[in-house]
Scaffold this active site. Sequence first.
Site, PDB file in Angstrom:
ATOM      1  CD  GLU A 109      -2.633   0.726   2.652  1.00  0.00           C
ATOM      2  OE1 GLU A 109      -2.385   0.693   3.916  1.00  0.00           O
ATOM      3  OE2 GLU A 109      -3.632   1.422   2.768  1.00  0.00           O
ATOM      4  CD  GLU A 201      -5.670   6.748   4.918  1.00  0.00           C
ATOM      5  OE1 GLU A 201      -5.075   6.554   3.905  1.00  0.00           O
ATOM      6  OE2 GLU A 201      -5.622   6.343   5.585  1.00  0.00           O
TER       7      GLU A 201
END
Length: 220
Positions: A109, A201
């Site tokens: 990620e 985010e």
Amino acid sequence: MLSFLLVTLWLISSVWSAPGDFLPESALGSDAAQANYYWSFWQEGGGSHNCNNGAGGSYTAKWSGGGGFVCGKGWSPGGSRTVKYSGTYHPTGPGYLSLYGWTRNPLVEYYIVDAHGDLTPGEPWTARGNFTADGEGTYLLYTSTRVNKPSIVGTATFQQFWSVRADQRVGGTITTSKHFDAWARAGMRLGAHDYMILATEGYTAAGGGGSSGNASITLE
Ligand SMILES: *[C@@H]1O[C@H](CO)[C@@H](O)[C@H](O)[C@H]1NC(C)=O
Ligand SMILES: *[C@@H]1O[C@H](CO)[C@@H](O)[C@H](O)[C@H]1NC(C)=O
């Protein structure tokens, strides 16, 4: 008693990442301009996370409270690409504005962070030096390890790669290959590209507060 237990479980799951799949609500857009972009919206826990897939390369996000979310627009698969974007980003608490994506084999990620709220990573970051992306700024490199966390292949243990811009900005050009090359020189090996988005985010720090804010982002 049962309701107390359920509330307690909900509180625990909203502070620490709940196990589960990181399979986003995602789709190609429904109008012709949106269809050039991949849209992804993932969330967990409590809190209010509103992400709206706008026209063309645009989206907006507005969030508050606990839990966490990642949303944004981009491509599937990602990979080497010159990404130009503009917009606004007003975070409070933990969160990132980043070019964000995943690879498989190895499962990674990754984040190219241009701006952020509080930097309170859930796992310790290991510094891997820094590099200057010609004309695009200096970024500090980090890695971290997520153990039994949500991922694109379900709950898994995997590496996170980070480029964090030394001077924060909202808007500009990110040439992904400059980061991928710098990561390779630092021994940070990617796998086969899955999706890649210009992401907003917000999350809840361990033992702490949630996040709030708003963003309006357009890919050019
Ligand atoms: C980047 O690394 C070099 C060499 O270690 C160091 O001198 C410099 O201060 C670093 N730059 C930043 C912005 O951290
Ligand atoms: C976004 O957040 C900033 C800072 O809190 C605020 O001033 C602004 O009104 C917000 N904008 C929207 C559209 O919510």
